[in-house]
Design an enzyme around this catalytic site. Structure first.
Site, PDB file in Angstrom:
ATOM      1  N   ASP A   1       0.857  -1.180   0.000  1.00 25.53           N
ATOM      2  CA  ASP A   1       0.000   0.000   0.000  1.00 25.53           C
ATOM      3  C   ASP A   1       0.896   1.233   0.000  1.00 25.53           C
ATOM      4  OD1 ASP A   1       0.914   0.115   2.715  1.00 25.53           O
ATOM      5  OD2 ASP A   1      -0.766  -1.168   3.277  1.00 25.53           O
TER       6      ASP A   1
ATOM      7  N   ASP B   1       1.494   5.089   1.430  1.00 26.06           N
ATOM      8  CA  ASP B   1       1.135   6.060   2.464  1.00 26.06           C
ATOM      9  C   ASP B   1       1.734   7.394   2.069  1.00 26.06           C
ATOM     10  OD1 ASP B   1      -0.144   4.200   4.258  1.00 26.06           O
ATOM     11  OD2 ASP B   1       1.854   3.438   4.718  1.00 26.06           O
TER      12      ASP B   1
ATOM     13  N   ASP C   1       9.967   3.573  13.233  1.00 22.68           N
ATOM     14  CA  ASP C   1      10.712   2.576  14.006  1.00 22.68           C
ATOM     15  C   ASP C   1      12.145   2.325  13.531  1.00 22.68           C
ATOM     16  OD1 ASP C   1       9.670   1.386  11.724  1.00 22.68           O
ATOM     17  OD2 ASP C   1       8.563  -0.177  12.776  1.00 22.68           O
TER      18      ASP C   1
HETATM   19  P1  ATP Z   1       3.824  -3.434   4.919  1.00 26.47           P
HETATM   20  O1  ATP Z   1       4.394  -3.714   3.595  1.00 26.47           O
HETATM   21  O2  ATP Z   1       3.670  -4.661   5.773  1.00 26.47           O
HETATM   22  O3  ATP Z   1       2.604  -2.569   4.893  1.00 26.47           O
HETATM   23  P2  ATP Z   1       5.026  -1.166   6.201  1.00 26.47           P
HETATM   24  O4  ATP Z   1       6.431  -0.840   6.559  1.00 26.47           O
HETATM   25  O5  ATP Z   1       4.304  -0.251   5.256  1.00 26.47           O
HETATM   26  O6  ATP Z   1       5.010  -2.632   5.672  1.00 26.47           O
HETATM   27  P3  ATP Z   1       2.941  -0.553   8.055  1.00 26.47           P
HETATM   28  O7  ATP Z   1       2.466  -1.345   9.239  1.00 26.47           O
HETATM   29  O8  ATP Z   1       2.019  -0.319   6.906  1.00 26.47           O
HETATM   30  O9  ATP Z   1       4.258  -1.286   7.564  1.00 26.47           O
HETATM   31  O10 ATP Z   1       3.477   0.811   8.636  1.00 26.47           O
HETATM   32  C1  ATP Z   1       3.775   1.904   7.797  1.00 26.47           C
HETATM   33  C2  ATP Z   1       4.941   2.691   8.357  1.00 26.47           C
HETATM   34  O11 ATP Z   1       4.602   3.204   9.654  1.00 26.47           O
HETATM   35  C3  ATP Z   1       6.207   1.885   8.582  1.00 26.47           C
HETATM   36  O12 ATP Z   1       6.975   1.784   7.422  1.00 26.47           O
HETATM   37  C4  ATP Z   1       6.897   2.694   9.666  1.00 26.47           C
HETATM   38  O13 ATP Z   1       7.514   3.846   9.122  1.00 26.47           O
HETATM   39  C5  ATP Z   1       5.740   3.156  10.515  1.00 26.47           C
HETATM   40  N1  ATP Z   1       5.429   2.241  11.636  1.00 26.47           N
HETATM   41  C6  ATP Z   1       4.600   1.164  11.607  1.00 26.47           C
HETATM   42  N2  ATP Z   1       4.526   0.570  12.813  1.00 26.47           N
HETATM   43  C7  ATP Z   1       5.326   1.278  13.640  1.00 26.47           C
HETATM   44  C8  ATP Z   1       5.680   1.175  15.025  1.00 26.47           C
HETATM   45  N3  ATP Z   1       5.192   0.205  15.796  1.00 26.47           N
HETATM   46  N4  ATP Z   1       6.527   2.120  15.514  1.00 26.47           N
HETATM   47  C9  ATP Z   1       7.001   3.114  14.730  1.00 26.47           C
HETATM   48  N5  ATP Z   1       6.725   3.251  13.446  1.00 26.47           N
HETATM   49  C10 ATP Z   1       5.897   2.360  12.881  1.00 26.47           C
HETATM   50 MG    MG Z   2       2.268  -0.404   4.717  1.00 25.26          MG
END
Ligand code: ATP
Ligand code: MG
Length: 414
Positions: free
Chosen positions: A39, A41, A118
Site C-alpha cells: 500500500d 502512504d 521505528d
Molecule cells: P507493509 O508492507 O507490511 O505494509 P510497512 O512498513 O508499510 O510494511 P505498516 O504497518 O504499513 O508497515 O506501517 C507503515 C509505516 O509506519 C512503517 O513503514 C513505519 O515507518 C511506521 N510504523 C509502523 N509501525 C510502527 C511502530 N510500531 N513504531 C514506529 N513506526 C511504525
Molecule cells: Mg504499509
C-alpha cells in the site's frame, strides 16, 4: 489506474494546493528495493480537515493521529474495489505511558515524522513528482547495506512501543537484514517487556515472521533477542536444543508454510494439550488451533506407516492436513539426518490408492443400529467404530458382514 498512479495523483493534488506531500515509510522502502508496495502512504503538512476538502471522497480512519483515507476510482484488477491511499499529517508522537501507543500526537515536520518511525529503512520519504528521496535518518545506506537499525536511541524506541522488538525480528526476516549491534543489544534488553502487548498484535507479527520464506533468520532472532521466553515460555526447557528446531525450519523452507504448520514445528515436542493452550493464548481461530493440535499430536505417527494397520493409517491419510503432516515428518527426518522412507511410503499409498478405498462410504450407519433396536448413545459409537475399523482393515465388506460383526461383539463392560 493503478494504485501507484493513484498515489502519484494524490501527491500532485496536495502539492498543487500548495502543501508539501511525500510518499512515506514502507512504500518508499519497497520501491527502492524494486518491490511492489502493499500500500502507499502519503505524509503531508496539510491538516486532516484540509486534506478532506481537497478530495471528493475520504474517510477519517485515524482521526486521533491525523490519518485520512482518500478513496479513488474502482479498480478492475482488484475485484472492483476502490483504490485507496492513506494520507497522514507530519507528526511527532508524544509520550508512551502504556508501552504500546502514544498518548497524543503533535503535527510537525517531515524531519520529526521520520524520527518517530521505528527503523531507518522504514523512515524515508519520496517525492514522486520531483523524483527525490528525502532521507533524514540514513535509511538508504542501511537498506543498501541490508542493516536493520532503530531510528534514534534504540533503548528509548523499544521502550516506547514494546512490540517493536518483535517487529525488528519480523522485518529483519522479511528483508534478510543483519541487526546493527546497538539495536541488537537494546532488543535483547527490552524483549521481556513484550508481555504488555496484546496477544492479537503479538500473534499477528509472529504469523508474518513464521510464514515468511526467510523464516530461518526469524527463528534465530526470536531466540537471540530473548523473545521466546515471554511469548512461548513453554519452550524454555528445550531452548538449549534450539538448533534442532531451526534445522526442521530449514528443512521446510523455502516452501511457503502456513501458520499452523510453522507453529507446530516450534511446539512439536510439547504435546497436544499444551499446543492447544498456546493456540488459545495467541487467539488463533478454531480451525487453525485444531490443525496445530492435530499436527503436534501426530508428528511421529507415520514413522511406522509401512507396518500400521490400515484402519489406523487410512484416517490419517485422508485428513485434510495430510500434506502438512507429511511435510512435517519429512522435515523432522531430514533435519535429524534420518531416512524418509516412511514419508515416501505414504505418498505412494496416497498416489496409488483410490479414494474410495482410503475413505469408503460406511457399510453401516446409526439407522441400521436403530433398526436392530439399539438406542443412540456411547454404545452406538463403540459399535460403529468397531465396524469402521473392520471395514478399513478389509475384514468387513458388506452390510451383512457388518451386522454379523455387531451381533458377535460382546456388550460394553459395565
Ligand atoms: P507493509 O508492507 O507490511 O505494509 P510497512 O512498513 O508499510 O510494511 P505498516 O504497518 O504499513 O508497515 O506501517 C507503515 C509505516 O509506519 C512503517 O513503514 C513505519 O515507518 C511506521 N510504523 C509502523 N509501525 C510502527 C511502530 N510500531 N513504531 C514506529 N513506526 C511504525
Ligand atoms: Mg504499509
Amino acid at each position: 489506474m493503478t494504485e501507484r498512479e493513484f498515489a502519484v495523483e494524490c501527491v500532485r493534488t496536495l502539492q498543487s494546493a500548495g502543501f508539501r506531500a511525500l510518499w512515506a515509510g514502507g512504500c518508499v522502502r519497497d520501491e527502492l528495493l524494486g518491490l511492489e508496495p502493499n500500500d502507499y502512504d502519503i505524509a503531508t503538512d496539510a491538516r486532516p480537515e484540509q486534506v478532506r476538502k481537497l478530495f471528493r471522497r475520504s474517510l477519517a480512519v485515524g482521526a486521533a493521529f491525523g490519518v485520512i483515507e482518500v478513496v479513488g476510482p474502482r479498480d478492475a484488477s482488484r475485484g472492483g474495489e476502490h483504490l485507496t491511499v492513506e494520507v497522514a499529517t507530519f507528526r511527532s508522537d508524544g509520550t508512551y505511558s502504556d508501552g504500546r501507543r502514544p498518548d497524543a500526537v503533535t503535527f510537525s515536520s517531515p524531519e520529526e515524522d521520520a524520527a518517530r518511525r521505528d527503523f531507518t529503512i522504514n523512515g524515508m520519504f519520496f517525492d514522486p513528482i520531483a523524483g527525490e528521496l528525502h532521507d533524514y535518518i540514513g535509511g538508504r545506506a542501511d537498506l543498501d547495506a541490508k542493516v536493520l537499525r532503530a531510528i534514534g536511541d534504540p533503548f528509548a524506541r523499544f521502550a516506547e512501543d514494546k512490540l517493536r522488538v518483535l517487529r525488528a525480528a519480523r522485518i529483519a526476516t522479511r528483508f534478510d537484514l543483519s541487526v546493527e549491534p546497538a539495536t541488537f543489544d537494546a532488543a535483547r534488553q527490552m524483549a521481556s517487556q513484550i508481555t504488555v502487548v496484546s496477544a492479537e498484535r503479538i500473534a499477528d507479527e509472529l504469523r508474518k515472521l513464521l510464514t515468511h520464506r526467510n523464516v530461518v533468520v526469524g527463528v534465530w532472532l526470536l531466540r537471540d533477542f530473548g523473545l521466546i521466553e515471554p511469548i512461548l515460555p513453554e519452550l524454555i526447557p528445550g531452548l538449549q536444543y534450539w538448533p534442532r528446531t531451526t534445522n526442521v525450519v530449514t528443512a521446510l523452507a523455502p516452501k511457503p508454510v502456513a501458520f499452523p504448520l510453522a507453529l507446530a514445528v516450534l511446539l512439536r515436542d510439547l504435546g497436544r494439550p499444551t499446543a492447544e493452550a498456546i493456540a488459545d493464548r495467541l487467539r488463533l481461530s478454531n480451525a487453525e488451533k485444531a490443525r496445530v493440535a492435530w499436527l503436534v499430536e501426530n508428528r511421529n505417527v507415520l514413522l511406522d506407516a509401512p507396518t500400521m494397520r490400515p484402519s489406523r493409517l487410512k484416517p490419517i491419510l485422508v485428513h485434510p492436513g495430510i500434506g502438512e503432516l507429511l511435510a512435517l515428518h519429512r522435515a523432522i527426518a531430514v533435519a535429524a539426518g534420518h531416512d524418509v522412507g516412511h514419508v515416501e511410503f505414504c505418498e505412494t499409498v496416497l498416489r496409488e490408492t483410490p479414494r474410495g478405498e482410503l475413505d469408503p462410504p460406511p457399510v453401516l450407519t446409526g439407522n441400521d443400529l436403530k433398526a436392530l433396536g439399539l438406542k443412540p448413545g456411547p454404545e452406538f459409537k463403540r459399535l460403529l467404530d468397531a465396524v469402521r475399523e473392520a471395514q478399513l482393515d478389509g475384514a468387513v465388506r458388506s452390510r451383512d458382514e457388518a451386522l454379523a460383526l455387531v451381533r458377535s461383539l460382546p456388550p460394553a463392560p459395565g
